[in-house]
Write an enzyme that holds these catalytic residues in place. Sequence first.
Site, PDB file in Angstrom:
ATOM      1  CB  VAL A 143      -0.927  -0.013   1.248  1.00  0.00           C
ATOM      2  CG1 VAL A 143      -0.126   0.074   2.537  1.00  0.00           C
ATOM      3  CG2 VAL A 143      -1.991   1.080   1.190  1.00  0.00           C
TER       4      VAL A 143
ATOM      5  CG  HIS B  64      12.575  -5.463  12.103  1.00  0.00           C
ATOM      6  ND1 HIS B  64      12.920  -5.471  13.443  1.00  0.00           N
ATOM      7  CD2 HIS B  64      11.386  -4.825  12.039  1.00  0.00           C
ATOM      8  CE1 HIS B  64      11.970  -4.877  14.155  1.00  0.00           C
ATOM      9  NE2 HIS B  64      11.028  -4.472  13.326  1.00  0.00           N
TER      10      HIS B  64
ATOM     11  CG  HIS C   6      11.345  -2.109  16.417  1.00  0.00           C
ATOM     12  ND1 HIS C   6      10.166  -2.783  16.225  1.00  0.00           N
ATOM     13  CD2 HIS C   6      11.817  -2.538  17.622  1.00  0.00           C
ATOM     14  CE1 HIS C   6       9.917  -3.572  17.261  1.00  0.00           C
ATOM     15  NE2 HIS C   6      10.917  -3.436  18.121  1.00  0.00           N
TER      16      HIS C   6
END
Length: 602
Positions: free
Chosen positions: A116, A536, A580
């Site tokens: 998206v 990740h 992250h």
Amino acid sequence: MKSSIKGSTWLYATVLSFPCTLAAVLSSPADLSTREYDFIVLGGGTGGSVVASRLSENANVTVLVVEDGGNNEGQLALEVPFMGVTLPGTAFDWNYTTTPQDGLNNRTFHYTRGHVLGGSSSINLLTWNRASDDLWNRWASLTEDDGWSWKQVEQYYLKTSQLVAPSDGRDTTGQVDPSVHGNGPVEVSVSGFLTDIDPIVEAASKELGGRFKFNVDYNSGDFVGTSYMQSSIGGGERSSAATAYLPTDVRGRTNLDILLNTRALRLVQTDNSTAGPVFKGVQIAQSADDTPITITAKNEIIVSGGAFGTPQLLLLSGIGPEDDLKELSITPLVNSPDVGNHLLDHTLLPNYFNVSINGTWDDVVRDSAVFNEKLQQWLDTRQGLFTDSPGNSLSYLRLPDNSSAFAGIPDPASGPLSPHTELIFVDGFAAFGPIAQPATGNFITVLSAVSSTTSTGSLKLASSNPFDIPLIDPRLLTTTFDIEAMVQAMKDTQEFFAADAWQTDVKPVPFGDLATATTDELLAEYARNNAFTESHPSGTARMSPDNASWGVVDSKLKVKGAQGIRVVDASVFPVIPECHIQAPIYIIAERASDLIKADYGL
């Protein structure tokens, strides 16, 4: 992360969502008014959104973004932070599946990546970590380019984001350090709804100290200790690359086109040079049945397909390991053995504990009426549980100095400010792995992860068809270090829960097979049976020194052995950050934008 939390909640979100297409956002290649732009950005994800926004700030520069997914606008589930857990397996997800994993007892798992506008920043669980100072200095050393050192990239971090107040407006003194944050478009905040366990995490950290020490703000550059989670959330809503870098006014620029639901099939060689073949064309189509059309860039093509999409496109274009390409009848144009290799990711493991308190959010995900009540609260006020992702606090820990995990290997972390493992504290049963949520009871989940991972995998083409899903093999938990680090993280969890702060009321007790995993060998087997990915992935087109024989791109992110192509996404990480990864991608993209502008005098 794959989650079984979605169910009826996703149905409710679908009912409340609606498509919204702005004038500058195109739905078909037929809508393009031209087939030549100054720059073409392939992938409207985290990195691609930043580059497209920054380059199109110059009204004299034409930019096209080609995004395979749809529009983020008007999609409720993308806006509500807590509903990030409902997005895996939907149309907003590429819905990848791995090959069978040797380190996980031959299991496969779902690999979530954003499909998206905004990419994975539109569907992730929002954690905002800029990585330790040591990580950036290590990148500078590995690439022999001081431009990647922290002192040089700090300006780009400050340009990416700004700290905003949490949605509950509370006093956050001692929970975050405003002085280490910038003034960029991504909004970042600590939790807008503290759960019952969050102050206990802080209290236990301060009680135990040592490896569990309290750290006010990781984004000061020290990623060791326990802290409140910072997330890409502002005003109780997700702040993504699409909302922050491609808002309405940017999408309305007359020099920027955003083409959705369209796939880049392969790069097209348009010339030769002494430095290698020149690629300034790209074939695009919306389905395998369409006749591809070719669009060209006057200056260069920026590939931002992520750690999976970028190597797949390079391989399809004849850039990659020569023998692998020949096996699929793809003509090798640039022999680049590292393309698709050196895949790194963080292994994630849910650890479940029964607790003696009521009030965890377990009933919210069990009972659609309670879920809808919380969602309505968010719709009416942007307050409550749904203003957060499921976890609000975490620990980043270094292994004990005498850990046997270090036997025979150098410390894989970037330095003393970088952790080896991560613990995320969740006030409920987070059904991320193969274990289903029990019908009754109250739980805490601790998501343990190996941050300084040493297990290395790969991405390979399944065929020469651009619409075929590639073969993704992260090879999680396939090194002794990673297994021993995960076991230590599991033991650290139970040590942390032994603090007096937990024993007064909460009293966590290991649940299920974790309760009987009383030896290191049994803990390792529990991990192999239940671990998966922290989503990740990185390193599949890694940076290296300009003259090095290894690596895919140089330190300016240009594809080696070719002309006209630059890569801006997590695939270029020379080693994975011990945190992250979304904030480091933003930083890379901001620096890449300046590198591009400098090359073309913009």
